[in-house]
Design a protein around this motif. Structure first.
Motif, mmCIF file in Angstrom:
data_model
loop_
_atom_site.group_PDB
_atom_site.id
_atom_site.type_symbol
_atom_site.label_atom_id
_atom_site.label_comp_id
_atom_site.label_asym_id
_atom_site.label_seq_id
_atom_site.Cartn_x
_atom_site.Cartn_y
_atom_site.Cartn_z
ATOM 1 N N LEU A 185 18.567 27.915 6.003
ATOM 2 C CA LEU A 185 19.669 28.553 5.459
ATOM 3 C C LEU A 185 20.825 27.784 5.371
ATOM 4 N N GLU A 186 21.243 27.435 6.517
ATOM 5 C CA GLU A 186 22.678 26.612 6.700
ATOM 6 C C GLU A 186 22.448 25.151 5.649
ATOM 7 N N GLN A 187 21.227 24.341 5.551
ATOM 8 C CA GLN A 187 21.131 23.367 4.672
ATOM 9 C C GLN A 187 21.239 23.824 3.349
ATOM 10 N N GLY A 188 20.535 25.156 3.033
ATOM 11 C CA GLY A 188 20.712 25.664 1.822
ATOM 12 C C GLY A 188 22.144 25.921 1.251
ATOM 13 N N VAL A 189 22.852 26.284 2.193
ATOM 14 C CA VAL A 189 24.403 26.853 1.828
ATOM 15 C C VAL A 189 25.251 25.367 1.674
ATOM 16 N N ILE A 190 24.860 24.509 2.497
ATOM 17 C CA ILE A 190 25.435 23.013 2.284
ATOM 18 C C ILE A 190 25.296 22.926 1.038
ATOM 19 N N GLN A 191 23.766 22.795 0.516
ATOM 20 C CA GLN A 191 23.573 22.381 -0.889
ATOM 21 C C GLN A 191 24.237 23.082 -2.055
ATOM 22 N N GLY A 192 24.440 24.288 -1.699
ATOM 23 C CA GLY A 192 25.299 25.136 -2.589
ATOM 24 C C GLY A 192 26.912 24.819 -2.737
ATOM 25 N N GLY A 193 27.430 24.224 -1.773
ATOM 26 C CA GLY A 193 28.632 23.580 -1.556
ATOM 27 C C GLY A 193 28.528 22.398 -2.432
ATOM 28 N N GLN A 194 27.543 21.476 -2.277
ATOM 29 C CA GLN A 194 27.507 20.327 -3.212
ATOM 30 C C GLN A 194 27.386 20.828 -4.622
ATOM 31 N N TYR A 195 26.646 21.743 -4.991
ATOM 32 C CA TYR A 195 26.657 22.277 -6.367
ATOM 33 C C TYR A 195 27.848 22.712 -6.897
ATOM 34 N N LEU A 196 28.783 23.664 -5.906
ATOM 35 C CA LEU A 196 30.167 23.978 -6.354
ATOM 36 C C LEU A 196 31.072 22.909 -6.512
ATOM 37 N N GLN A 197 31.000 21.755 -5.751
ATOM 38 C CA GLN A 197 31.714 20.580 -6.221
ATOM 39 C C GLN A 197 31.229 20.024 -7.248
ATOM 40 N N SER A 198 30.249 19.771 -7.603
ATOM 41 C CA SER A 198 29.635 19.377 -8.936
ATOM 42 C C SER A 198 29.967 20.064 -10.053
ATOM 43 N N ILE A 199 30.379 21.153 -10.030
ATOM 44 C CA ILE A 199 31.001 21.927 -11.408
ATOM 45 C C ILE A 199 32.358 21.972 -11.318
ATOM 46 N N GLY A 200 33.151 21.160 -10.350
ATOM 47 C CA GLY A 200 34.399 20.839 -10.305
ATOM 48 C C GLY A 200 35.354 22.139 -9.687
ATOM 49 N N ALA A 201 34.585 22.849 -8.677
ATOM 50 C CA ALA A 201 35.394 23.848 -8.110
ATOM 51 C C ALA A 201 36.581 23.251 -7.320
ATOM 52 N N VAL A 202 37.752 23.986 -7.445
ATOM 53 C CA VAL A 202 38.631 23.489 -6.787
ATOM 54 C C VAL A 202 39.389 24.737 -5.605
ATOM 55 N N PHE A 203 39.997 24.700 -4.612
ATOM 56 C CA PHE A 203 40.394 25.700 -4.077
ATOM 57 C C PHE A 203 41.415 25.254 -2.921
ATOM 58 N N GLY A 204 42.302 26.349 -2.578
ATOM 59 C CA GLY A 204 43.045 26.037 -1.664
ATOM 60 C C GLY A 204 42.774 26.653 -0.157
ATOM 61 N N PRO A 205 43.574 26.700 0.856
ATOM 62 C CA PRO A 205 43.360 27.243 2.050
ATOM 63 C C PRO A 205 42.890 28.477 1.946
ATOM 64 N N ALA A 206 43.236 29.454 1.208
ATOM 65 C CA ALA A 206 42.923 30.826 0.972
ATOM 66 C C ALA A 206 41.682 30.951 0.224
ATOM 67 N N GLY A 207 41.034 29.959 -0.077
ATOM 68 C CA GLY A 207 39.711 29.959 -0.625
ATOM 69 C C GLY A 207 39.684 30.624 -2.137
ATOM 70 N N PRO A 208 38.682 31.792 -2.148
ATOM 71 C CA PRO A 208 38.556 32.498 -3.346
ATOM 72 C C PRO A 208 39.744 33.214 -3.986
ATOM 73 N N VAL A 209 40.882 33.384 -3.118
ATOM 74 C CA VAL A 209 42.030 33.820 -3.846
ATOM 75 C C VAL A 209 43.242 32.938 -3.688
ATOM 76 N N SER A 210 43.078 31.754 -3.611
ATOM 77 C CA SER A 210 43.714 30.809 -3.727
ATOM 78 C C SER A 210 44.327 30.410 -5.230
#
Length: 403
Positions: A185-210
């Motif tokens: 599951l940990e490796q799957g979540v990391i791959q999910g992060g790579q997917y978010l990066q691939s779609i251009g997601a950006v965030f600040g220190p507050a993450g989803p509420v930034s």
């Protein structure tokens, strides 16, 4: 970029392990038609609905129950004090978003919770994506090509032969379910992060509420929603892609498939005249053999494509229509369009059954210098063929190559 079809490389890589770990009944009965073909061809698959029902989670309540266990177990009912959560948030009392893995964990956890409770029909949406078809190499160690879905109730589905070299492959039917192994599951979540990066997601220190994430999500979803409404909309949009790497095979069906080698073309000569006082033109002749690659391996008046390239920038593609072709009494096929931009002839060689001499002339082209060999001819009438002539010379008017 939106992922509408999900890669299953990690799932297929575990398929043989799944069979070894499960009884023989956890296999899907699958048939395919045809069992051989070329890249770009379609393959129809039929999975026995009985084996699907016997070995797979096929109902919304069943999938909801599985995700409920996943949410309550590895995802610790949404608490960031669980073991899996702390691999991404070591200090739950001081949350600072610094990685895509952290963002992925949060959205994955929220989507798992949504599927567990069928919030906004999340379980209904997810269920069809747990029945998939793909190509794999012959030993099931790697998924190749695109992923498609099959219908769990009827067992029907189709997929496209990937652009891979000729050889033995497998068509794989899978029903998939979440893993409960924390390392997986940990490796799957990391791959999910790579997917978010691939779609251009950006965030600040507050993450989803930034503010940075809010601006990105609104643009990505084309919405003016804010706050919890925006968060829910985003989770439901990306959630299916985030849970994909968490999945493992629940049952597996395999059928062998052979990707055939294109029929070779033997080029005798290829001439490419550059545009000067007259438009450019191409003349290629040689031989090709039919009758070796199935019942469709034949020459007849039908639509086909021609492409001629050289070693630099020449790239000429022509669509020949079957309506422009005539079948002669001696078996020859002659094609010429009304605009007279092409003339193609296939003449059967009597002493070699299935062999044809071909003569291809293309007119009215814009061909500029410089040119360089080899000249390559591709011809596709349902059977793709290619050949090259590499012994070349140029002068101030044309490129001439011999095979």
């Amino acid at each position: 970029m939106r992922f509408t079809v999900r890669s299953l490389a990690t799932i297929v890589a575990l398929a043989t392990l799944a069979l070894a770990a499960r009884p023989a009944s956890a296999q899907l009965d699958v048939t395919i038609d045809p069992t051989q073909g070329f890249p770009g061809d379609s393959v129809n698959a039929q999975v026995d609905p009985g084996t699907v029902a016997a070995n797979c989670t096929t109902t919304v309540p069943g999938l909801s129950a599985t995700f409920t266990d996943l949410f309550a177990g590895p995802f610790a009912d949404g608490s960031l004090e669980g073991e899996l959560a702390q691999r991404f948030f070591p200090d739950p009392d001081d949350i600072v978003y610094e990685s895509y893995g952290q963002l992925s964990y949060l959205f994955t956890m929220l989507y798992v919770g949504a599927v567990a409770q069928n919030l906004l029909n999340a379980t209904v949406t997810e269920l069809p994506h747990t029945f998939v078809l793909t190509f794999a190499d012959a030993v099931l160690s790697q998924q190749i090509g695109a992923i498609t879905l099959f219908d769990a109730e009827t067992g029907s589905g189709s997929l496209t032969v990937p652009d891979e070299p000729a050889g033995p492959y497998s068509v794989v039917a899978l029903c998939i379910t979440p893993s409960f192994d924390l390392d997986y599951l940990e490796q799957g979540v990391i791959q999910g992060g790579q997917y978010l990066q691939s779609i251009g997601a950006v965030f600040g220190p507050a993450g989803p509420v930034s503010p940075e994430f809010t601006e990105f999500a609104q643009e990505y979803l084309d919405t003016t929603a804010t706050g919890l409404d925006l968060l829910a909309e985003f989770v439901l949009a990306v959630g299916p892609n985030l849970v994909q790497p968490l999945m493992i095979p629940q049952a597996l069906g395999v059928q062998p498939y052979e990707i055939l080698a294109p029929g070779p073309i033997n080029i005798r000569t290829a001439n490419v005249w550059r545009t000067r006082t007259k438009p450019g033109r191409v003349h290629v002749n040689g031989t090709l053999q039919t009758g070796q690659l199935g019942p469709d391996d034949k020459i007849e008046p039908t639509d086909f494509t021609i492409r001629v390239t050289d070693g630099l920038d020449l790239d000429v593609a022509v669509d020949v229509t079957g309506a422009s072709c005539t079948l002669k009494k001696n078996g020859a096929v002659i094609c010429q369009n009304g605009a007279k931009t092409y003339r193609v002839r296939f003449m059967p060689v009597k002493k070699n059954p299935g062999q044809y001499k071909f003569d291809i002339k293309l007119f009215g082209l814009d061909v500029s210098a410089p040119q360089e060999g080899p000249v390559t001819l591709e011809l596709d009438n349902g059977i793709p063929r290619a050949g090259s002539a590499a012994s070349c010379r140029t002068n101030n008017a044309k490129l001439t190559c011999k095979g």
